[in-house]
Design a protein around this motif. Structure first.
Motif, PDB file in Angstrom:
ATOM      1  N   TYR A 108       3.868  -6.059 -36.601  1.00 33.26           N
ATOM      2  CA  TYR A 108       5.085  -6.176 -37.167  1.00 33.26           C
ATOM      3  C   TYR A 108       6.338  -6.981 -36.319  1.00 33.26           C
ATOM      4  N   SER A 164       2.444  -5.843 -42.912  1.00 37.10           N
ATOM      5  CA  SER A 164       3.973  -5.389 -42.540  1.00 37.10           C
ATOM      6  C   SER A 164       4.369  -4.636 -43.670  1.00 37.10           C
ATOM      7  N   ALA A 199       7.851  -2.654 -43.194  1.00 38.52           N
ATOM      8  CA  ALA A 199       8.937  -3.613 -42.986  1.00 38.52           C
ATOM      9  C   ALA A 199       9.550  -4.184 -44.346  1.00 38.52           C
ATOM     10  N   SER A 230      10.713  -3.091 -38.134  1.00 35.74           N
ATOM     11  CA  SER A 230       9.989  -3.739 -37.187  1.00 35.74           C
ATOM     12  C   SER A 230      10.034  -3.461 -35.901  1.00 35.74           C
TER      13      SER A 230
END
Length: 455
Positions: A111, A264, A267, A283
């Motif tokens: 992340y 990710s 995010a 993140s």
């Protein structure tokens, strides 16, 4: 223990949720989706993983009720199995915990790496994960500790992130344009699909892990016959609901096919909701949560090693403590070293996941199998107020078979990790006999032998 001090139904429910909800839900959805041939299979494996968790948690709850002792999860091996096997399994559980820490550190680095590097590589992510481990190793080595509020803050961060991800479902304008029906693209049962289902279940098992710690609360629950199973079931049903909602959000916002290749994921959902700033914020929060998790494991596992050394399960060197700072120097250094070594040999989360779950499959199947031994040895405890699960032996058998299945799937799809895991277990069993022969552990498992006689 006085009734006023015992855990209530609400307490054990919250504990069950706290033990399970970790960092995996922010990463393993990608791995489960990649192994799923359809959305129906994807969501089905999450539901099945939750049901297996209920079977396991209830099994461990009865083990804890029949054998109420601090550190029960590692001590049951010494009580129920041969000392050499107990030593070997306990050691690979510690290695599994170290690998789990490394895996979670990698989740955080995945992340945060895009915020630091323009085109982050697996090497960059692994170095960030190692840096996090080394920093908190140094913090613990100096005797500095985060307060107990760290874990509470971590839990608040995780729950808030989960609620944010679920909230995305209330914004249809964010939905992926090509989201297919959950019931679409179902395929016939085949050997390949069974293997893929097992691979998906491997990722889900990592996310549902933690319920085995219910073993420590067997005698501390008020009216355990009713409150323990109710609290565990209510807790895990809550977790299943949260996990399904989060995964449905991933599915609707990111899209099923895109989810298979997106790391990710949290995010990306946040970025769609709040823009680039939202993605950056999520993140950073996730990385902070990972750092707190790394610190907690570096605090707890060396203490398990210390307790194992006190019981004669590990060599005496692991008892070494710097009294002024209250630091377990040898145990902490060895555990942190194992975490770093894992990242040198497996710098991707998928690799660590396979290795960790294979070791877990050995530990979980054998530890749950202890219920059959304890039931015979502790018949005198029946009808004395302890928790005794219904549907015995169906629930523990389902749980054990599920982990045997997952371990077998890993052995077929990733044989190198299975060979490594079996080799490590074999080495530790051999080391047990070497230690015993050399007399380094003259009192090896003496406490376990006494406990066998007591129960």
């Amino acid at each position: 223990m006085k009734d006023k001090q015992k855990l209530s139904l609400f307490d054990i429910t919250i504990i069950a949720i706290g033990l399970v909800v970790g960092m995996g839900i922010f990463r393993t959805a990608k791995d489960a989706a990649a192994a799923s041939t359809s959305p129906a299979m994807y969501f089905g494996v999450w539901i099945l993983g939750g049901l297996i968790a209920i079977c396991g948690a209830l099994t461990y709850a009865e083990i804890g009720s029949r054998y109420p002792v601090t550190g029960g999860y590692y001590k049951i091996f010494a009580v129920c199995y041969h000392p050499s096997l107990a030593f070997g399994i306990n050691c690979i559980i510690l290695i599994s915990n170290a690998a789990s820490l490394s895996g979670v550190a990698l989740i955080g680095s995945e992340y945060i790496a895009p915020l630091i590097f323009e085109s982050p590589t697996a090497f960059n992510e692994a170095m960030l994960a190692i840096a996090a481990i080394v920093i908190f190793y140094g913090v613990n080595l100096m005797g500095l500790r985060m307060s107990s509020n760290t874990q509470n803050v971590l839990m608040i961060i995780k729950l808030c992130l989960i609620l944010v991800l679920i909230a995305a479902l209330f914004f249809p304008q964010l939905y992926h344009v090509n989201t297919e029906s959950i019931a679409s693209a179902t395929t016939a049962v085949s050997t390949n699909n069974i293997l893929l289902f097992g691979v998906a279940l491997k990722a889900v098992s990592f996310t549902y892990g933690g319920y085995q710690q219910t073993i420590n609360f067997g005698e501390e629950v008020h009216n355990p016959q009713k409150n323990l199973p109710r609290g565990i079931v209510m807790g895990i049903i809550t977790i299943i609901t949260l996990y399904l909602c989060v995964n449905y959000s991933y599915y609707k916002i990111i899209g099923f096919e895109e989810l298979k290749s997106t790391k990710s994921i949290a995010a990306i959902v946040a970025e769609k909701m709040f823009g680039a700033a939202g993605g950056y914020t999520i993140s950073i929060l996730l990385f902070l949560a990972v750092l707190a998790y790394v610190n907690v494991l570096l605090l707890s596992n060396p203490r398990v090693m210390y307790a194992m050394s006190m019981d004669g399960i590990l060599p005496k060197a692991f008892k070494k403590k710097e009294e002024k700072k209250d630091v377990l120097t040898v145990s902490l250094s060895v555990f942190a070293g194992i975490c770093v070594i894992v990242l040198f040999f497996a710098d991707r989360f998928e690799q660590i996941l396979s290795f960790t779950i294979f070791l877990d499959s050995i530990g979980m199947a054998t530890s749950a199998g202890a219920i059959f031994i304890l039931r015979k040895r502790t018949k005198h405890l029946d009808n004395t107020g302890i928790y005794k699960m219904r549907l015995y032996p169906v629930l523990p058998v389902i749980f054990i078979l599920a982990y045997i299945f997952v371990g077998t799937v890993i052995a077929i799809t990733n044989p190198e990790y299975a060979v490594t895991g079996i080799s490590v277990l074999t080495v530790f069993i051999i080391l047990y006999f070497i230690f015993r022969k050399k007399g380094n552990n003259n009192n090896n498992f003496s406490d376990a032998d006494l406990l066998k006689e007591e129960i």
